[in-house]
Design a protein around this motif. Structure first.
Motif, PDB file in Angstrom:
ATOM      1  N   UNK A 557      72.895  67.992  23.062  1.00 28.20           N
ATOM      2  CA  UNK A 557      73.585  66.793  22.339  1.00 28.20           C
ATOM      3  C   UNK A 557      73.017  65.298  23.147  1.00 28.20           C
ATOM      4  N   UNK A 558      72.521  65.665  24.599  1.00 23.37           N
ATOM      5  CA  UNK A 558      71.874  64.658  25.290  1.00 23.37           C
ATOM      6  C   UNK A 558      70.594  64.277  24.905  1.00 23.37           C
ATOM      7  N   UNK A 559      69.795  65.244  24.172  1.00 21.21           N
ATOM      8  CA  UNK A 559      68.458  65.108  23.684  1.00 21.21           C
ATOM      9  C   UNK A 559      68.435  64.454  22.421  1.00 21.21           C
ATOM     10  N   UNK A 560      69.455  64.881  21.578  1.00 17.24           N
ATOM     11  CA  UNK A 560      69.701  64.231  19.984  1.00 17.24           C
ATOM     12  C   UNK A 560      69.854  62.893  20.360  1.00 17.24           C
ATOM     13  N   UNK A 561      70.673  62.378  21.444  1.00 20.40           N
ATOM     14  CA  UNK A 561      70.991  61.001  21.667  1.00 20.40           C
ATOM     15  C   UNK A 561      69.975  60.248  22.201  1.00 20.40           C
ATOM     16  N   UNK A 562      68.732  60.891  22.675  1.00 25.90           N
ATOM     17  CA  UNK A 562      67.854  60.336  23.261  1.00 25.90           C
ATOM     18  C   UNK A 562      68.045  59.765  24.548  1.00 25.90           C
ATOM     19  N   UNK A 563      68.883  60.296  25.292  1.00 30.70           N
ATOM     20  CA  UNK A 563      69.375  60.020  26.751  1.00 30.70           C
ATOM     21  C   UNK A 563      68.751  60.955  27.552  1.00 30.70           C
ATOM     22  N   UNK A 564      68.888  60.623  28.962  1.00 23.07           N
ATOM     23  CA  UNK A 564      68.501  61.567  29.979  1.00 23.07           C
ATOM     24  C   UNK A 564      69.296  61.548  31.161  1.00 23.07           C
ATOM     25  N   UNK A 565      70.601  61.335  31.072  1.00 19.06           N
ATOM     26  CA  UNK A 565      71.492  61.491  32.515  1.00 19.06           C
ATOM     27  C   UNK A 565      72.778  61.658  31.976  1.00 19.06           C
ATOM     28  N   UNK A 566      73.720  62.310  32.604  1.00 21.04           N
ATOM     29  CA  UNK A 566      75.185  62.463  32.379  1.00 21.04           C
ATOM     30  C   UNK A 566      75.843  62.067  33.738  1.00 21.04           C
ATOM     31  N   UNK A 567      76.934  61.417  33.455  1.00 19.49           N
ATOM     32  CA  UNK A 567      77.715  60.713  34.519  1.00 19.49           C
ATOM     33  C   UNK A 567      79.213  61.002  34.176  1.00 19.49           C
ATOM     34  N   UNK A 568      79.997  61.349  35.184  1.00 21.76           N
ATOM     35  CA  UNK A 568      81.360  61.646  34.951  1.00 21.76           C
ATOM     36  C   UNK A 568      81.457  63.148  34.496  1.00 21.76           C
ATOM     37  N   UNK A 569      80.637  63.894  34.591  1.00 19.77           N
ATOM     38  CA  UNK A 569      80.721  65.307  34.155  1.00 19.77           C
ATOM     39  C   UNK A 569      82.025  66.085  34.560  1.00 19.77           C
ATOM     40  N   UNK A 570      83.033  66.617  33.618  1.00 18.37           N
ATOM     41  CA  UNK A 570      84.014  67.326  33.897  1.00 18.37           C
ATOM     42  C   UNK A 570      83.981  68.367  33.004  1.00 18.37           C
ATOM     43  N   UNK A 571      84.146  69.648  33.721  1.00 17.62           N
ATOM     44  CA  UNK A 571      84.091  70.968  32.792  1.00 17.62           C
ATOM     45  C   UNK A 571      85.143  71.487  33.039  1.00 17.62           C
ATOM     46  N   UNK A 572      86.023  71.982  32.070  1.00 15.68           N
ATOM     47  CA  UNK A 572      87.283  72.746  32.038  1.00 15.68           C
ATOM     48  C   UNK A 572      87.050  74.078  31.234  1.00 15.68           C
ATOM     49  N   UNK A 573      87.543  75.224  32.048  1.00 12.40           N
ATOM     50  CA  UNK A 573      87.633  76.279  31.358  1.00 12.40           C
ATOM     51  C   UNK A 573      89.008  76.763  31.268  1.00 12.40           C
ATOM     52  N   UNK A 574      89.852  76.791  30.331  1.00 10.09           N
ATOM     53  CA  UNK A 574      91.239  77.408  30.301  1.00 10.09           C
ATOM     54  C   UNK A 574      91.346  78.622  29.835  1.00 10.09           C
ATOM     55  N   UNK A 575      92.437  79.754  30.301  1.00  9.47           N
ATOM     56  CA  UNK A 575      92.353  80.968  29.932  1.00  9.47           C
ATOM     57  C   UNK A 575      93.533  81.180  29.217  1.00  9.47           C
ATOM     58  N   UNK A 576      93.538  82.017  28.181  1.00 10.45           N
ATOM     59  CA  UNK A 576      94.852  82.364  27.692  1.00 10.45           C
ATOM     60  C   UNK A 576      94.921  83.969  27.288  1.00 10.45           C
ATOM     61  N   UNK A 577      95.720  84.254  26.650  1.00  3.45           N
ATOM     62  CA  UNK A 577      96.021  85.894  26.422  1.00  3.45           C
ATOM     63  C   UNK A 577      94.964  86.511  25.986  1.00  3.45           C
ATOM     64  N   UNK A 578      94.303  85.943  24.753  1.00  2.00           N
ATOM     65  CA  UNK A 578      93.254  86.649  24.164  1.00  2.00           C
ATOM     66  C   UNK A 578      92.092  85.531  23.811  1.00  2.00           C
ATOM     67  N   UNK A 579      91.856  84.484  24.504  1.00  2.00           N
ATOM     68  CA  UNK A 579      91.012  83.759  24.280  1.00  2.00           C
ATOM     69  C   UNK A 579      90.523  82.825  25.571  1.00  2.00           C
ATOM     70  N   UNK A 580      89.469  82.307  25.650  1.00  2.00           N
ATOM     71  CA  UNK A 580      89.079  81.447  26.730  1.00  2.00           C
ATOM     72  C   UNK A 580      88.450  80.309  26.114  1.00  2.00           C
ATOM     73  N   UNK A 581      88.938  79.053  26.472  1.00  3.19           N
ATOM     74  CA  UNK A 581      88.254  77.505  25.941  1.00  3.19           C
ATOM     75  C   UNK A 581      87.520  77.066  26.911  1.00  3.19           C
ATOM     76  N   UNK A 582      86.562  76.414  26.484  1.00  2.00           N
ATOM     77  CA  UNK A 582      85.689  75.661  27.423  1.00  2.00           C
ATOM     78  C   UNK A 582      85.488  74.097  27.069  1.00  2.00           C
ATOM     79  N   UNK A 583      85.481  73.020  27.597  1.00  3.34           N
ATOM     80  CA  UNK A 583      85.466  71.840  27.112  1.00  3.34           C
ATOM     81  C   UNK A 583      84.777  71.159  28.415  1.00  3.34           C
ATOM     82  N   UNK A 584      83.523  70.482  28.005  1.00  4.89           N
ATOM     83  CA  UNK A 584      82.592  69.528  28.894  1.00  4.89           C
ATOM     84  C   UNK A 584      82.712  68.360  28.442  1.00  4.89           C
ATOM     85  N   UNK A 585      83.198  67.397  29.281  1.00  6.31           N
ATOM     86  CA  UNK A 585      83.017  65.766  28.840  1.00  6.31           C
ATOM     87  C   UNK A 585      82.118  65.297  30.030  1.00  6.31           C
ATOM     88  N   UNK A 586      81.340  64.254  29.141  1.00  9.50           N
ATOM     89  CA  UNK A 586      80.484  63.365  30.338  1.00  9.50           C
ATOM     90  C   UNK A 586      80.093  62.121  29.646  1.00  9.50           C
TER      91      UNK A 586
END
Length: 981
Positions: A557-586
């Protein structure tokens, strides 16, 4: 240090009807602190009682003042049966214990009940008198200031930053304890709220003791978290950066509130301020060389910037149980020999320099190595002894040791922008920690008796301040991971990577082309239901692949926007009984020092209907069109490179190719890719099956904001500097119930992506009248509270800016913004019993007030930013750290999940504002909602929600005023909660 706490109950208003016969209430109040309780007289038959009680006096130690809240319980008197509870108020006394803080807490507090919500208000006065005695064995830390902001607070300068402090306390959760035979939900909730309040106070006191031992007087970047471990227990954790802060003199020019604050994050003594032609002055000062305090750690020797440098120093681990530096900050004698000895002791016993700060003064970051992170899956065991939390301490120490080793591999001696979080489901807990490896400027440090003014330089050729932090800190010939290096496109003297990921805010001195944007990666993975070690093993096996896929999505997605750096990166991985959710924001940006990103090239097998040449060309054209569109949208037009008058020419980038996803690592599979066409530095996305095609389509449909909107998760948007004073904070919670139990990973990914995208689209729609507008500090939190539920919470602030840079928008002739120009009217409760968050009312100034029944309500602004545009913070009054529980047995009657959450968040806003106003403040900065845990049972018409919020209570004035403002643009807050089935 003993003290005297005094409380006075003045009056109540808008109480609920408790006596059906008379439609009135016979109210009285219990005031409790510790084991002492006082009662007011009963005020009969009134919904607006006037008690005007005497001063209730409590003789207490300052340790108790820090640990215990003042409990005020409002009850309805019954002659022949038990008194009925109306609600409670918990008042934190700690803000009164600092010399610079408020001297009295006075105001109207909402009376809160965990079942019915807010049930009226009560007027309370609270005073504290402390009697100083120099007890060397004292267990209190009165006077230590706490700040939630991840920068050096406005109006302060850091004489020294001592380093990382951490602590945790554990206890059994009352929700899972046997209290009595018949326990009502209210009793359970109140026991839980009171315990959490006690644990929070104890934790803050223990952190303060560590800061005093280190020689500091403040904690900046204070992050407190609650781990609800179910039957295993309850854990309250906190981390922060210990500092010695000094108030800036009145003659010091105030920094521009519209810029990111100058910030620090270092363990050494701060020396000379680096000259800077732009940005606000740094909040650091020259420390006199005669100071007797030794530095917490010495500068490393980064002149070679190799990963093998300073191996001995880097491998040092704390040998004390403090986890924050041991004796690193103890006072030393005037003799140089003693100073050297204590400096050596500090080096041996210090903690690795972690910093919870995310913003720093210009030139403070010499080099940034990249993101370092670690995750661990643990099985929770019951907490048998709350006084011995060794197990949890050991878990976090393991994580930090791993982070240290990653930073060392990158040739760095510090980790900035550091944070820790957990995700818990049943008996499994995922521990996560992340930060940015960095080398810090030695000009802010001294080693042994080295004078600050010494000409000793650690770098033969200091890096230019605008691009130096981009230069690699590791050895080019011994890189810890595959990377493509080129000479810096700014100075052309040092090597830079082709892409940079960080968890910090964009440095003020960084040269940026165009504007930034929010970049998110989302991922769902199903897992089989299991118990105990089998479940933990399954999660452990999934985690590395999830993190890899999240990073791959971010890169594409960074390449698609023709950018080369990410700041404020925050990655969350949340666990449930039958699934894992991952969300990365920057926040993606184009740094001019880094090479331009190459294109994205589609490649696939030559045979088969799926990968025919025509289909590939169609996808390739869509990708090329999207890149061109994004370049125009974000105004990315890097300057042309010339070789005239420049030292080393920029070499041709070496051939590089990367796989989007690979189903096989065998050489014959990879060799089938056609890598000979297109640009030499293009990314290669391999189409090898149907999933790959869907992945590429999901990459292309990632919607850009509508015209006039910009988004970022950092404090301010890179490329926009002319902010107006029109600012609005908002909170939204969206809950989605999965209807189909037989969903695939691909279907879940689409559902999760649509949920996040629709949430952003709803913001654009509601804020459409504020164009041009930027959504800053977008803080997403994901959770899997139950088997079929996905919950996404968002807190952000909408900031308008002057597109033409001529004048501020939305300001009337009188200088006051009218309510029609705010998307969300300011919350005022004419009747708190009904708690409508959007009552009518004209915006007022920060100091203005509204009359309700002969009383006034101070307007309190709230923002997740560390500043308010157009204002100056003149006083910090302490932190707000509040935990609320709300439960209902009439979910449908309250409007379902949406109505229940909406009213609860509005009540939280009201209670936060009331506590800030009672301290004399008019704003909350660095506001965040750390936890929002929802549990619902629609079949039984029940739901429960837990919310934890925090922030800094402050007094603001206009930039041109010396006194709190008489007129200013208002900040409106709203909350939205959506339940979907």
């Amino acid at each position: 240090m003993p003290g005297k706490l005094k409380a006075k109950i003045v009056a109540g208003r808008h109480l609920p009807v408790m006596d059906r016969a008379s439609d009135l209430t016979d109210a009285f109040v219990e005031v409790k602190f510790g084991n002492t309780t006082f009662k007011t007289d009963v005020f009969p038959k009134s919904l607006n009682p006037q008690w005007n009680s005497e001063w209730f006096k409590f003789e207490v130690d300052d340790e108790d003042l820090q640990d215990e809240p003042l409990q005020i319980t409002v009850l309805d008197h019954d002659t022949y049966s038990a008194n009925d509870a109306i609600g409670k108020v918990y008042i934190d006394i700690d803000p009164l214990l600092c010399t610079e803080a408020a001297s009295i807490i006075s105001g109207w507090f909402p009376i809160y009940d965990t079942i019915h919500g807010i049930r009226g208000e009560i007027n309370v006065l609270v005073k504290v008198e402390l009697f100083n005695d120099l007890n060397r064995f004292r267990q209190s830390s009165c006077g230590v200031k706490f700040f939630c902001t991840t920068s050096i607070p406005r109006g302060y300068r850091a004489a020294m930053v001592h380093g990382f402090v951490e602590e945790l306390v554990v206890n059994e959760d009352p929700e899972y304890q046997w209290i009595d035979r018949i326990r009502t939900p209210r009793a359970s909730n109140e026991a839980r709220q009171r315990l959490i309040s006690l644990m929070s106070g104890e934790l803050q006191r223990k952190i303060g003791l560590k800061v005093l031992e280190m020689g500091g007087n403040a904690v900046v970047g204070y992050l407190q978290c609650f781990d609800l471990e179910g039957e295993s227990g309850l854990v309250v954790r906190a981390i922060g950066t210990a500092c010695t802060l000094e108030k800036q003199s009145s003659g010091t020019p105030a920094s521009n509130a519209c810029n990111s604050p100058s910030k620090d994050g270092k363990e050494p003594v701060f020396g000379e301020d680096l000259p800077s032609s732009s940005g606000p002055p740094t909040p650091f000062r020259n420390l006199p060389t005669s100071s007797s305090s030794p530095p917490p750690f010495s500068p490393f020797k980064p002149c070679s910037r190799q990963s093998s440098s300073s191996d001995t120093d880097l491998s040092l681990t704390p040998k004390t149980g403090m986890g924050s530096g041991g004796s690193a900050g103890k006072e030393a004698g005037p003799l140089k020999t003693l100073l050297r000895q204590q400096t050596q002791t500090a080096l041996e016993q210090r903690e690795f320099p972690f910093f919870t700060l995310t913003s720093f003064p210009p030139g403070f970051l010499v080099h940034v190595g990249g993101v370092v992170s670690a995750r661990s899956v643990k099985l929770l065991d019951r907490i048998h002894n709350p006084d011995e939390p060794e197990t949890r301490d050991a878990w976090w120490e393991e994580i930090r040791q791993e982070i240290k080793s990653h930073a060392k591999a990158l040739g760095c001696h510090a980790v900035v922008g550091y944070s820790e979080n957990t995700s818990i489901c049943e008996e499994v807990c995922i521990l996560s920690a992340s930060g940015t490896a960095a080398i810090l400027n030695p000009r802010y440090m001294r080693e042994g008796c080295l004078d600050i003014g010494s000409t000793d330089q650690r770098f033969d050729d200091p890096s230019p301040p605008s691009c130096g932090f981009c230069h690699i800190p590791y050895d080019e010939l011994n890189m810890p991971f595959p990377a493509q290096l080129t000479y810096c496109y700014n100075c052309r003297r040092q090597k830079v990577p082709d892409v940079l990921f960080t968890t910090i805010d964009l440095p003020a001195e960084a040269a940026v082309t165009g504007k930034g944007c929010l970049i998110q990666a989302r991922l769902c993975r199903l897992k089989k239901k299991a118990q105990g070690e089998v479940n933990a093993t399954a999660i452990s096996n999934l985690l590395p692949f999830m993190e890899y896929e999240l990073h791959t999505q971010l890169m594409n997605k960074l390449k698609l926007r023709s950018m080369n750096a990410l700041f404020g990166l925050h990655i969350q991985i949340s666990v449930g009984e039958n699934m894992l959710l991952g969300l990365a924001s920057a926040t993606g940006v184009y740094l001019t020092a880094l090479p331009a990103p190459g294109g994205i090239q589609i490649a696939g097998k030559t045979s088969g209907d799926l990968n025919n040449e025509q289909h590939i060309q169609a996808i390739q054209k869509r990708i090329n069109d999207t890149i061109a569109k994004n370049k125009e949208l974000y105004q990315i037009n890097p300057p042309e490179l010339t070789e005239e008058g420049v030292g080393s020419p920029i070499p041709e980038p070496r051939h590089r190719s990367r796989l989007f996803r690979s189903h096989s690592e065998s050489s014959d599979e990879v060799s089938e890719l056609d890598l000979s066409h297109g640009k030499k530095d293009a990314f290669v996305l391999e189409i090898d099956d149907t999933d790959a095609v869907e992945d590429i389509h999901s990459l292309l449909i990632d919607a850009s904001p509508p015209t006039g909107f910009y988004t970022c998760n950092t404090e301010t948007m890179p490329g926009i500097y002319n902010w107006t004073t029109a600012v609005q904070m908002f909170t939204s919670v969206r809950v989605l119930r999965l209807s189909n139990a037989n969903l695939s990973n691909q279907s879940l990914n689409k559902i999760f992506t649509d949920l996040c995208e629709n949430l952003l689209k709803s913001f654009y729609f509601k804020l459409r009248s504020n164009i041009p507008c930027c959504l800053c500090h977008l803080n997403f939190t994901v959770a899997v509270p139950e088997e079929e539920l996905i919950q996404v919470s968002v807190t952000a602030v909408a900031m308008t800016f002057d597109k033409d840079q001529t004048q501020e928008r939305f300001i009337t002739k009188g200088g006051i913004e009218t309510e029609e120009q705010l998307q969300f009217p300011l919350e005022l409760f004419s009747s708190l019993e009904h708690c409508s968050p959007l009552t009518e009312g004209r915006p007022r100034s920060l100091r203005s007030s509204r009359s309700f029944g002969g009383s006034s309500v101070t307007m309190v602004k709230m923002t997740p930013l560390s500043f308010l545009p157009g204002t100056r913070i003149i006083k910090y009054l302490g932190i707000i750290n509040m935990f609320f529980i709300r439960e209902t047995t009439s979910l449908r009657e309250e409007g379902g999940v949406s109505g229940f959450l909406h009213s609860f968040i509005a009540e939280v806003f009201a209670m936060v504002r009331a506590h800030v106003a009672a301290l004399g403040g008019n704003a909350v900065v660095s506001y965040s909602m750390k936890d929002c845990v929802l549990m619902e049972n629609p079949n039984k018409n029940q739901a429960q929600c837990l919310i934890n919020v925090s922030g800094d209570a402050v007094i603001c004035v206009r930039e041109t005023d010396q006194e709190p403002m008489t007129s200013m643009t208002n900040i409106g807050q709203t909350c939205a909660a959506d339940g979907a089935t």
